[in-house]
Design an enzyme around this catalytic site. Structure first.
Site, PDB file in Angstrom:
ATOM      1  N   GLY A  48       0.836  -1.183   0.000  1.00 18.49           N
ATOM      2  CA  GLY A  48       0.000   0.000   0.000  1.00 18.49           C
ATOM      3  C   GLY A  48       0.870   1.231   0.000  1.00 18.49           C
ATOM      4  O   GLY A  48       2.091   1.149   0.024  1.00 18.49           O
ATOM      5  N   CYS A  49       0.235   2.347  -0.043  1.00 19.57           N
ATOM      6  CA  CYS A  49       0.969   3.606  -0.054  1.00 19.57           C
ATOM      7  C   CYS A  49       1.683   3.804   1.274  1.00 19.57           C
ATOM      8  O   CYS A  49       1.207   3.395   2.322  1.00 19.57           O
ATOM      9  CB  CYS A  49       0.022   4.774  -0.275  1.00 19.57           C
ATOM     10  SG  CYS A  49      -0.678   4.792  -1.920  1.00 19.57           S
TER      11      CYS A  49
END
Length: 162
Positions: A118-119
């Site tokens: 994920g970010c």
């Protein structure tokens, strides 16, 4: 505040791009806060909106924009009013402004991001009180956003708020 659309307002440029700096006055009515940003970037707004729309299949866009417009009513009142002002100043329909503003949130939400990656976002403050926000671009919109960013100081009572 999530302003994907506003972060996307600065035109496509080279890697040498230096972000412009703006002051958003929170003492103004919400629907007027982003007027300067919109006016100074009015020429590129339609280009950015068309590029961003490529992430939404064209056959569902006639349904997406009315739904996004309705979703705007669920946002906090100030944010919804800000988006209405952005719509008015830019000439984009409100449903598109709301939809494009939440586009990243919608496209980033999948199992890959939940289970595996994920970010990454880092926020830090230096000794002088300056706040820095860094974020990797591990989503499919990196070509759209990589050189389109702005610095924003949010101001209340003539003071930059942190």
């Amino acid at each position: 505040m999530n302003y994907l659309l506003l972060l996307s307002l600065i035109g496509f440029t080279s890697a040498d791009f230096k972000p412009r700096k703006y002051r958003v006055n929170l003492d103004l009515p919400p629907d007027q806060r982003w007027n300067q940003v919109i006016r100074e970037n009015i020429e590129v707004i339609p280009l950015i909106a068309e590029e961003a729309k490529k992430y939404i299949p064209s056959f569902i866009q006639p349904v997406v924009w009315p739904i996004a417009r309705a979703l705007g009513n669920l946002l906090p009142k100030d944010i919804h009013e800000e988006l209405k002002g952005i719509s008015r100043e830019s000439g984009l329909p409100l449903g598109e402004v709301v939809g494009l503003n939440i586009l990243y949130d919608i496209t980033a939400f999948d199992r890959k991001h939940i289970l595996y990656e994920g970010c990454t976002s880092i926020v830090l403050q230096d000794k002088r009180g300056n706040i820095f926000h860094g974020r990797n671009l591990d989503y499919e919109m990196q070509d759209l956003l990589k050189n389109m960013t702005i610095y924003v100081d949010f101001v209340k009572n003539n003071t930059v708020i942190n």
